[in-house]
Design an enzyme around this catalytic site. Sequence first.
Site, PDB file in Angstrom:
ATOM      1  N   GLN A 141       0.709  -0.940  -0.085  1.00 59.89           N
ATOM      2  CA  GLN A 141      -0.145   0.538   0.229  1.00 59.89           C
ATOM      3  C   GLN A 141       0.502   1.609   0.067  1.00 59.89           C
ATOM      4  O   GLN A 141       1.489   1.705   1.333  1.00 59.89           O
ATOM      5  CB  GLN A 141      -0.994  -0.531   1.270  1.00 59.89           C
ATOM      6  CG  GLN A 141      -1.785  -1.147   1.288  1.00 59.89           C
ATOM      7  CD  GLN A 141      -2.557  -1.312  -0.456  1.00 59.89           C
ATOM      8  OE1 GLN A 141      -3.993  -0.388   0.332  1.00 59.89           O
ATOM      9  NE2 GLN A 141      -2.860  -2.055  -0.996  1.00 59.89           N
ATOM     10  N   ARG A 172      -4.518   3.051   4.573  1.00 58.35           N
ATOM     11  CA  ARG A 172      -3.563   3.863   3.708  1.00 58.35           C
ATOM     12  C   ARG A 172      -4.107   3.141   2.457  1.00 58.35           C
ATOM     13  O   ARG A 172      -4.434   2.658   2.027  1.00 58.35           O
ATOM     14  CB  ARG A 172      -2.644   3.852   3.830  1.00 58.35           C
ATOM     15  CG  ARG A 172      -1.732   2.351   3.261  1.00 58.35           C
ATOM     16  CD  ARG A 172      -0.181   2.732   4.096  1.00 58.35           C
ATOM     17  NE  ARG A 172       0.915   3.546   4.126  1.00 58.35           N
ATOM     18  CZ  ARG A 172       0.633   4.837   4.493  1.00 58.35           C
ATOM     19  NH1 ARG A 172       0.366   4.665   6.034  1.00 58.35           N
ATOM     20  NH2 ARG A 172       1.694   5.577   4.528  1.00 58.35           N
ATOM     21  N   ALA A 216     -11.772   1.604   4.846  1.00 57.19           N
ATOM     22  CA  ALA A 216     -10.655   0.851   3.838  1.00 57.19           C
ATOM     23  C   ALA A 216      -9.741   1.794   3.431  1.00 57.19           C
ATOM     24  O   ALA A 216     -10.028   3.412   3.366  1.00 57.19           O
ATOM     25  CB  ALA A 216     -11.138   0.570   2.927  1.00 57.19           C
ATOM     26  N   HIS A 217      -9.327   1.666   1.808  1.00 61.06           N
ATOM     27  CA  HIS A 217      -8.672   1.937   1.291  1.00 61.06           C
ATOM     28  C   HIS A 217      -8.444   3.259   0.025  1.00 61.06           C
ATOM     29  O   HIS A 217      -9.925   2.334  -0.393  1.00 61.06           O
ATOM     30  CB  HIS A 217      -6.764   0.849   0.245  1.00 61.06           C
ATOM     31  CG  HIS A 217      -7.233  -0.129  -0.198  1.00 61.06           C
ATOM     32  ND1 HIS A 217      -7.284  -1.019  -0.286  1.00 61.06           N
ATOM     33  CD2 HIS A 217      -8.578  -0.436  -0.255  1.00 61.06           C
ATOM     34  CE1 HIS A 217      -7.524  -1.847  -1.163  1.00 61.06           C
ATOM     35  NE2 HIS A 217      -8.891  -1.260  -1.067  1.00 61.06           N
ATOM     36  N   ASN A 218      -8.412   4.309   0.438  1.00 63.43           N
ATOM     37  CA  ASN A 218      -8.832   4.828  -0.564  1.00 63.43           C
ATOM     38  C   ASN A 218     -10.206   5.755  -0.687  1.00 63.43           C
ATOM     39  O   ASN A 218     -10.807   6.331  -1.411  1.00 63.43           O
ATOM     40  CB  ASN A 218      -8.698   4.518  -2.641  1.00 63.43           C
ATOM     41  CG  ASN A 218      -7.380   3.716  -2.447  1.00 63.43           C
ATOM     42  OD1 ASN A 218      -6.773   2.825  -2.583  1.00 63.43           O
ATOM     43  ND2 ASN A 218      -6.313   4.929  -2.821  1.00 63.43           N
TER      44      ASN A 218
END
Length: 343
Positions: free
Chosen positions: A196, A216, A237-239
């Site tokens: 990530q 991240r 969660a990511h993004n």
Amino acid sequence: MSYTLGQLAAKVQGVVKGDADLVIDKLGSLENATQNELSFLANSKYQSLLGSTSAGAVLVKTEELAQLVGNAIIVSNPYLAFAQISHLFVPATHGWSGIHQSAVVSPKATIAENVVVGPNAVIDDDVLIAEGCVIGAGCVLSRGVKIGQGSRLYPNVTLYHDVEVGDACIIHSGTVIGADGFGFAPNDVFWEKIDQLGSVVIGNNVEIGANSTVDRGAIENTQIGNGVKIDNQVQIAHNVVIGDNTAIAGCVGIAGSVKIGASCTISGGAGLAGHISIVDNTHITGMTMITRSIEEAGSYSSGTGMEPTAKWRRSVARFRRIDNMAKQISSLGQQIKKLSEKG
């Protein structure tokens, strides 16, 4: 910490009814407040308590309600006024100043002179902490973290590398910001981890509750806008991108790459599937499962509300028969159509 009723009224642009010199040293509920405590009435269902409360004064909305108590501050929004006054009565939450001797601080970190760093905190290389911050005991700020002016981390917060936190933010204990997102590529034998490479960027005046997690980004950053309020035990969660002034209640789960607009509310236990978008001013009720994008502002719900167990079981049994019933109705419709065509 004590103030006269007149001083408190001035803080919230209110009008005093009664003794403006009454000293208030605490806030309390209508049920349990005492003579030197200020309470408030924000919900009409508690209006009957005005006749029996022992509160020294009450924040109320109208002159008529003020007549029901001895002392009052009349304001347009009692709940908002109560929130504003609450800032005046916050007790001290730590007993040290400066950098505690047990903290581990890299010589490559940059820390403003009036920052408080608690016992056993760890500050890594290239960390930048601006003026007026409080870093609680046991916090870990990994390499390259940036913290804006006046932000506060309660004990045992962990910020992974390169996380950025804006001005006047509050992050509560146990929260982890910047852990890896859940990214794995399958092959025939095992899951290949996707490193990530993004980070987390948090705006100004954000509050994140205890034991929440913000992952991240995989390539680009996870982003949390200005004024966002996040409750305890929320997973982001990511993004994920969250617009300004959105509020998210406890135990919400937000999957990867979701984009949430500004001024939304997401109630407790809701779940959002990945790669969808939510427009500004959307309101999601508790335990709702959002599986597709929402393109029109409004209130959205899913699932069924509580009912007695016996009735719920009957409803489930009927629900399981819906598919067969739909087929029967369709077949009946076709038969009726054929009879109609035959005339």
